[in-house]
Design an enzyme around this catalytic site. Structure first.
Site, PDB file in Angstrom:
ATOM      1  N   LYS A 114       0.869  -1.183   0.000  1.00 37.95           N
ATOM      2  CA  LYS A 114       0.000   0.000   0.000  1.00 37.95           C
ATOM      3  C   LYS A 114       0.896   1.220   0.000  1.00 37.95           C
ATOM      4  O   LYS A 114       2.022   1.174   0.504  1.00 37.95           O
ATOM      5  CB  LYS A 114      -0.865   0.011   1.266  1.00 37.95           C
ATOM      6  CG  LYS A 114      -2.100   0.856   1.152  1.00 37.95           C
ATOM      7  CD  LYS A 114      -3.155   0.111   0.362  1.00 37.95           C
ATOM      8  CE  LYS A 114      -4.534   0.667   0.528  1.00 37.95           C
ATOM      9  NZ  LYS A 114      -5.524  -0.361   0.141  1.00 37.95           N
TER      10      LYS A 114
HETATM   11  N1  GLU Z   1      -7.251  -0.059  -3.073  1.00 36.49           N
HETATM   12  C1  GLU Z   1      -8.016  -1.231  -3.342  1.00 36.49           C
HETATM   13  C2  GLU Z   1      -8.016  -2.160  -2.147  1.00 36.49           C
HETATM   14  O1  GLU Z   1      -7.816  -1.739  -1.030  1.00 36.49           O
HETATM   15  C3  GLU Z   1      -7.609  -1.902  -4.641  1.00 36.49           C
HETATM   16  C4  GLU Z   1      -6.211  -2.420  -4.684  1.00 36.49           C
HETATM   17  C5  GLU Z   1      -5.784  -2.910  -6.057  1.00 36.49           C
HETATM   18  O2  GLU Z   1      -6.586  -2.948  -6.960  1.00 36.49           O
HETATM   19  O3  GLU Z   1      -4.595  -3.258  -6.167  1.00 36.49           O
HETATM   20  O4  GLU Z   1      -8.280  -3.319  -2.251  1.00 36.49           O
END
Ligand code: GLU
Length: 428
Positions: A114
């Protein structure tokens, strides 16, 4: 609009500790060896960057950005990028580890990561946002890549920002390698290599979970009601998709405040309003209500689709719903969860409920790597099967072991990681 204090503002909240507590619980159930637990308890890499950006007024401002790479046992690091004024190292660590569990649970070949930049994107112009995105991408340098770490949208970012990231990254390599970099990021616009169905994917996955729950509980969704916290990508698409099933959204809210509508919001109109005005504030089709009134609204389904730590003890007491489907990551804190459990209100947990987003991100990545473009029908069908399989597996483990669906989701994820770890061993 009046707003009472959210739990996150009331006291410092240790999000990473909350996720670690779930991990410890699931670890005991799985019987995970101590060294594997120790490896999963902390991220592999924590990158913090500071970078300057020229603002529209000609002055320079320093920004702080993070990319936390939690684990890459099952595949490249994967997870969203958040632009928000409250981004912090510990929160990004929590969110990165949740991506590891989410991808393992869904059986997609990714690890977890993240990232985020600490600023309020609402205060910046489009040009400034573009320069922040490009400088941040530049600062991340070779720490991301189509087979290393693949960002995606999250709170405060969107497909345009993903396209700027892609363009910057593509332009940092030689001409012959350029087009092979398209898969460095997912959640792009369709025109620039995004996938059909990615924009609604998180909500579509959530709605599949709700439908599965309704089927299992012989609950007819037609004519039922929902309240939705957050009317961004996840909240607004959830309202649209639920409306198609006959479920009307009777209260909603975002950073600007909360609103109700006894006859139900027109999700299309409200979405349009929010994309023009940046929030629901001033929307004529609803009546302003307080945060407490929002949480106390009697409805069938509650969808938290905003930030973490929104459902504490107070909110858990107020809620008058039959089901909570977590669109956000970590919306329920430990006190809130305990009370909801006591009150018998079921929760479809985040790492299952919102995993449609990263699942279609995976489809986007596969299409990019193979120079393919799938139609919406194909994406929808694959996502539906993936969600139903995962939902069924989690609920079966929950029943078999008499644990909450949240811990069951962690157990399914950890068991997959455990098998891969034990087969591969620890190098050297
Ligand atoms: N931000 C989204 C999540 O928390 C999507 C992450 C992604 O598609 O890599 O799952």
């Amino acid at each position: 609009m009046s707003e009472s204090v959210a739990p996150s503002e009331a006291h410092a909240y240790d999000f990473f500790e909350v996720v670690s507590a779930y991990l410890r619980k699931a670890t005991d159930i799985v019987g995970l060896p101590a060294h594997i637990q120790a490896m999963l308890a902390q991220p592999k890499n924590e990158l913090i960057v500071h970078f300057p950006v020229r603002m529209d007024n000609g002055k320079f401002r320093m920004f702080k950005g993070y990319r936390i790479q939690h684990n890459n046992l099952l595949g490249p690091y994967k997870g969203g990028l958040r632009f928000h004024q409250d981004v912090s190292l510990d929160d990004v660590k929590a969110l990165a580890s949740m991506m590891t569990w989410k991808c393992a649970l869904m059986g997609i070949p990714y690890g977890g990561a993240k990232g985020g930049v600490k600023f309020n994107p609402r205060e910046l112009s489009q040009d400034e946002l573009m320069r922040v995105t490009r400088r941040f991408t530049h600062a991340l340098g070779n720490n991301i890549g189509p087979h290393l770490d693949i960002p995606a949208p999250d709170v405060g970012t969107n497909s345009q920002i993903m396209v700027w990231l892609m363009d910057t990254f593509m332009n940092s390599v030689g001409t012959s390698a350029k087009n092979a970099q398209r898969a460095v990021v997912t959640g792009k616009t369709i025109e620039c290599g995004g996938s059909a169905g990615r924009n609604k994917a998180t909500s579509q996955g959530l709605v599949h979970c709700v439908t599965e729950w309704a089927k299992a509980n012989r609950f007819d969704l037609e004519g039922k009601t929902a309240i939705i916290q957050g009317f961004g990508n996840v909240g607004s698409f959830a309202a649209l998709l639920l409306a198609k099933l006959g479920v009307s959204t009777i209260a909603t809210g975002d950073h600007s405040g909360y609103m109700s509508s006894t006859e139900g919001f027109n999700a299309h109109k409200l979405r349009e309003y929010v994309s023009k005005n940046g929030s629901i504030d001033g929307y004529a089709g609803g009546t302003p209500i307080s945060r407490d009134e929002f949480f106390g609204t009697k409805a069938d389904i509650f969808i938290p689709a905003a930030l973490e730590n929104q459902i504490g003890a107070h909110e858990a007491q107020l809620l008058d719903v039959k089901l909570i489907a977590e669109g956000a990551n970590g919306p329920t804190n430990l006190d809130g969860e305990r009370i909801l459990d006591e009150r018998g209100i079921p929760i479809i947990p985040d790492i299952l409920c919102n995993s449609g987003g990263v699942t279609v991100s995976y489809y986007e990545w596969v299409q990019n790597l193979n120079s393919e473009a799938w139609d919406l029908e194909k994406v929808d069908a694959k996502l539906e099967k993936a969600m139903k399989d995962a939902y069924g597996r989690v609920m079966q483990v929950s029943r078999d072991r008499n644990i909450t669906p949240r811990i069951a989701a962690y157990v399914v994820a950890l068991e997959r990681l455990n098998v891969a770890f034990s087969q591969r061993g620890i190098f050297p």
